[in-house]
Design a protein around this motif. Structure first.
Motif, short mmCIF file in Angstrom:
data_model
loop_
_atom_site.label_atom_id
_atom_site.label_comp_id
_atom_site.label_asym_id
_atom_site.label_seq_id
_atom_site.Cartn_x
_atom_site.Cartn_y
_atom_site.Cartn_z
N CYS A 6 0.84 -1.20 0.00
CA CYS A 6 0.00 0.00 0.00
C CYS A 6 0.88 1.25 0.00
O CYS A 6 1.81 1.36 0.81
N HIS A 7 0.56 2.19 -0.89
CA HIS A 7 1.33 3.42 -1.01
C HIS A 7 0.58 4.55 -0.29
O HIS A 7 0.13 5.51 -0.89
N ILE A 8 0.49 4.39 1.02
CA ILE A 8 -0.33 5.27 1.85
C ILE A 8 0.44 6.42 2.47
O ILE A 8 -0.15 7.45 2.82
N LEU A 9 1.74 6.31 2.60
CA LEU A 9 2.50 7.38 3.25
C LEU A 9 2.50 8.64 2.37
O LEU A 9 2.69 8.55 1.16
N PRO A 10 2.32 9.81 2.98
CA PRO A 10 2.20 11.04 2.19
C PRO A 10 3.54 11.59 1.71
O PRO A 10 4.55 11.54 2.42
N ASN A 11 3.54 12.09 0.47
CA ASN A 11 4.68 12.84 -0.08
C ASN A 11 5.98 12.04 -0.13
O ASN A 11 7.07 12.59 0.10
N VAL A 12 5.87 10.74 -0.42
CA VAL A 12 7.11 9.96 -0.52
C VAL A 12 7.32 9.36 -1.91
O VAL A 12 8.46 9.11 -2.31
N ASP A 13 6.22 9.09 -2.64
CA ASP A 13 6.34 8.51 -3.98
C ASP A 13 5.13 8.95 -4.80
O ASP A 13 4.67 10.08 -4.64
N GLN A 161 2.15 -12.29 -4.92
CA GLN A 161 1.10 -11.34 -4.55
C GLN A 161 0.37 -10.85 -5.80
O GLN A 161 0.99 -10.61 -6.83
N ILE A 162 -0.97 -10.74 -5.71
CA ILE A 162 -1.76 -10.13 -6.76
C ILE A 162 -2.56 -8.97 -6.18
O ILE A 162 -2.75 -8.89 -4.96
N ASN A 163 -3.04 -8.07 -7.05
CA ASN A 163 -3.82 -6.93 -6.60
C ASN A 163 -5.31 -7.25 -6.55
O ASN A 163 -5.84 -7.92 -7.43
N SER A 164 -5.97 -6.72 -5.54
CA SER A 164 -7.39 -6.98 -5.35
C SER A 164 -8.22 -6.45 -6.52
O SER A 164 -9.20 -7.09 -6.93
N SER A 165 -7.86 -5.31 -7.07
CA SER A 165 -8.63 -4.74 -8.19
C SER A 165 -8.57 -5.63 -9.41
O SER A 165 -9.55 -5.76 -10.15
N LEU A 190 -0.84 -14.02 -1.48
CA LEU A 190 -1.27 -12.77 -0.87
C LEU A 190 -2.10 -11.96 -1.87
O LEU A 190 -1.74 -11.87 -3.05
N VAL A 191 -3.19 -11.40 -1.38
CA VAL A 191 -3.95 -10.41 -2.16
C VAL A 191 -3.85 -9.09 -1.42
O VAL A 191 -4.15 -9.02 -0.22
N SER A 192 -3.42 -8.04 -2.12
CA SER A 192 -3.21 -6.73 -1.49
C SER A 192 -3.84 -5.64 -2.36
O SER A 192 -4.23 -5.89 -3.50
N THR A 193 -3.89 -4.42 -1.82
CA THR A 193 -4.57 -3.35 -2.55
C THR A 193 -3.68 -2.64 -3.56
O THR A 193 -4.15 -2.21 -4.60
N ASP A 194 -2.39 -2.49 -3.26
CA ASP A 194 -1.51 -1.64 -4.07
C ASP A 194 -2.15 -0.26 -4.24
O ASP A 194 -2.08 0.36 -5.30
N ARG A 200 -8.87 7.21 -7.08
CA ARG A 200 -8.73 6.32 -8.24
C ARG A 200 -8.26 4.92 -7.86
O ARG A 200 -8.82 3.93 -8.30
N ARG A 201 -7.24 4.81 -7.06
CA ARG A 201 -6.71 3.50 -6.66
C ARG A 201 -6.79 3.42 -5.14
O ARG A 201 -5.84 3.71 -4.43
N ARG A 202 -7.94 3.02 -4.65
CA ARG A 202 -8.24 3.07 -3.22
C ARG A 202 -7.89 1.75 -2.52
O ARG A 202 -7.79 0.71 -3.17
N PRO A 203 -7.73 1.78 -1.20
CA PRO A 203 -7.39 0.55 -0.44
C PRO A 203 -8.62 -0.32 -0.20
O PRO A 203 -9.20 -0.32 0.89
N LEU A 204 -9.02 -1.07 -1.21
CA LEU A 204 -10.23 -1.88 -1.15
C LEU A 204 -9.87 -3.37 -1.15
O LEU A 204 -9.17 -3.84 -2.04
#
Length: 260
Positions: A6-13, A161-165, A190-194, A200-204
């Motif tokens: 998950c790319h949740i941290l702000p202002n890093v990438d 790992q695959i993405n949930s979307s 593993l299934v993850s959100t990415d 647009r690309r939410r943690p679902l």
């Protein structure tokens, strides 16, 4: 559930652009039933993404913001490492983070320059003392063309790992098809959100969990969304089901005669 990519941290990438967006993502994740997240900002040797101590300080600040906003999600730190051909030779020099300081590292590959010797890459990473988790494998054209690449990588020691979307068809039927093929052959762990944003690309994860539970089994869903991810957080070995070999249809001599 646990999200290990998950790319949740702000202002890093290229993920959350500000603290408010990161908080919004955390709220969405909590509503989805996600209680633990490994933040995995991109690590690219040539890009000026935040890394090392700078990244750790942003991570600590975000954890404090979650507490201030009464969002009960446990956060952990890692990286999504971008593979380059000289990466492994430089491992000891790089300041990337493994997932929660475990033996597991999340690694992605250049889509237009996918390594022909992926099993060798897996083997070399294992020799460095890490267990590679191959990120969003359904996105690589070579895997669509030859899923046996994944079979061989698992036998060499990779985690998949695959993405949930992708799994629920948000990225198209072909992506969904390869996800289901891999799951049916015990070739996904593993299934993850990415996730990258709050729009647009939410943690679902909820729909993907229910999809696996219905199409495959509840025990499969528990392993892909919870149990295997907890092993990563605890730095324990994931119990890997034996990947199933490709089924080659055998046509009897009698049926051949009747087809003539």
């Amino acid at each position: 559930m646990i999200d290990i990519h998950c790319h949740i941290l702000p202002n890093v990438d290229d993920g959350a652009e500000c603290m408010q967006e990161a908080i919004n993502m955390a709220k969405i994740a909590k509503e989805q039933g996600i209680n633990k997240i490994i933040a995995t900002p991109h690590y690219h040797p040539e890009f000026k993404y935040a890394k090392g101590e700078e990244l750790k300080e942003i991570y600590k600040e975000f954890k404090n913001e979650l507490k201030e906003n009464n969002i009960d999600i446990e956060m952990y730190l890692g990286n999504e490492i971008y593979y380059t051909y000289d990466l492994i030779d430089k491992f000891s020099e790089l300041d990337f983070y493994s997932l929660n300081d475990s033996k597991y590292i999340l690694i992605e590959f250049p889509p237009n320059n996918f390594p022909n010797n992926l099993c060798n890459v897996v083997y070399e990473i294992k020799q460095q003392g890490f267990t590679p988790i191959l990120a969003h494998v359904e996105r690589y054209i070579k895997i669509h063309e030859d899923p046996e690449i994944i079979y061989d990588c698992i036998k060499t020691g990779a985690i998949i790992q695959i993405n949930s979307s992708s799994l629920i068809g948000k990225q198209g039927k072909e992506f969904q098809k390869i996800c289901n093929l891999l799951i049916s052959r015990n070739m996904v762990h593993l299934v993850s959100t990415d996730a990258h944003s709050d729009t647009r690309r939410r943690p679902l994860l909820k729909d993907a969990y229910e999809y696996v539970e219905k199409k495959h089994s509840k025990s499969m869903a528990e392993n892909l969304f919870i149990n295997n991810a907890q092993c990563i957080l605890d730095n324990r070995d994931i119990i890997i089901e034996e990947p199933l070999e490709k089924q080659i249809e055998k046509v009897s001599l009698l049926s051949r005669i009747f087809r003539r």
